[in-house]
Design a protein around this motif. Structure first.
Motif, PDB file in Angstrom:
ATOM      1  N   ALA A 147       0.834  -1.200   0.000  1.00 38.57           N
ATOM      2  CA  ALA A 147       0.000   0.000   0.000  1.00 38.57           C
ATOM      3  C   ALA A 147       0.872   1.254   0.000  1.00 38.57           C
ATOM      4  CB  ALA A 147      -0.941  -0.009   1.193  1.00 38.57           C
ATOM      5  N   ASP A 166      -0.357  -2.421  -7.395  1.00 36.98           N
ATOM      6  CA  ASP A 166      -1.781  -2.619  -7.131  1.00 36.98           C
ATOM      7  C   ASP A 166      -2.176  -4.085  -7.356  1.00 36.98           C
ATOM      8  OD1 ASP A 166      -4.645  -1.353  -6.843  1.00 36.98           O
ATOM      9  OD2 ASP A 166      -4.728  -2.589  -8.657  1.00 36.98           O
ATOM     10  N   LEU A 216      -6.189   1.217  -0.789  1.00 41.64           N
ATOM     11  CA  LEU A 216      -5.348   0.085  -0.402  1.00 41.64           C
ATOM     12  C   LEU A 216      -4.822   0.248   1.023  1.00 41.64           C
ATOM     13  CD1 LEU A 216      -3.347  -0.823  -3.632  1.00 41.64           C
ATOM     14  CD2 LEU A 216      -5.709  -1.314  -2.986  1.00 41.64           C
TER      15      LEU A 216
END
Length: 250
Positions: A147, A166, A216
């Motif tokens: 993240a 991601d 995230l």
């Protein structure tokens, strides 16, 4: 071409294979071997009859047996080892094999963006829910690190770098859920997922990049805190926010 001789009765009784008497012998050989391997008669690591013996049991030529074994090896069902101590062995089942097969299917019959979104909203949401219940401290640290890498890329890195982090984050959530079926499915949709994220690059302004990073971070923190419902809800919101996938089908 003449048929191989009938196998001895004792040999035929030891294995679930019978003489192939259909026109498309290759397909029938693959079917019988496939069903025999999945019947529960064999365990991973068991040695199967060699090519000659299989040819006698199935009453087909060795070339047909060899091609069938290559097919089963590609499917991850058998392992053919060369050398004096080699042979044909039952392979250890792997979620990676399942993922590879499903990925191949999706490449030949690509889902629409709406179909993929519809699936991901529920599937990844529930995967995050399980991850919050099962993730180890090490897995939580990895999620937080990914993240942070996304946030760093969002602040000024290339979109391709953000996209790779991601996709890796979504795979790590599946691994933290500790369910090999979920891992296999996540690996299978890796390719269309990466394509979808990459497609966002042209329209991903600073607000979009920031939203991805914030999503995230929130998901990783919910998983770390054991907040199953929060992890599920944040993941669902994150997937639905992705403009590359359009709207789900009704």
């Amino acid at each position: 071409m003449s048929q191989p001789p009938d196998p001895p009765a004792s040999a035929a009784a030891e294995h679930p294979f019978t003489a192939v008497r259909v026109t498309r012998s290759f397909d029938e050989v693959v079917r019988q071997l496939h069903e025999g391997l999945l019947s529960g008669r064999y365990s991973p690591g068991d040695r199967l009859p060699n090519e000659r013996e299989l040819g006698e049991l199935l009453r087909v030529g060795r070339s047909t047996v060899r091609e069938a074994l290559r097919m089963l090896e590609l499917q991850g069902l058998v392992e053919v080892r060369p050398g004096r101590n080699g042979g044909i062995f039952v392979a250890e089942p792997s979620g990676r094999n399942v993922g590879d097969a499903l990925e191949t299917l999706l490449r030949f019959r690509p889902p629409s963006r709406a179909e993929l979104l519809e699936f991901r909203v529920s599937f990844e949401g529930e995967t995050a829910w399980w991850a919050a219940r099962r993730a180890t401290p090490e897995e939580c640290e990895r999620l937080l690190a990914l993240a942070a890498a996304v946030a760093e890329a969002a602040a000024g890195g290339a979109w391709e770098q953000l996209a790779e982090h991601d996709v890796a984050f979504h795979e790590a959530v599946a691994e933290a859920a500790r369910n090999q079926v979920r891992v296999a499915v996540m690996q299978a949709i890796n390719h269309p997922l990466r394509e979808g994220v990459m497609a966002m690059g042209a329209e991903a302004d600073a607000s979009v990049r920031g939203a991805v990073a914030d999503d995230l971070q929130a998901i990783a923190e919910a998983i770390r805190d054991g907040d199953s419902d929060g992890a599920r809800d944040r993941m669902r919101e994150h997937v639905e926010r992705n403009p590359a996938f359009g709207q789900p089908q009704t």
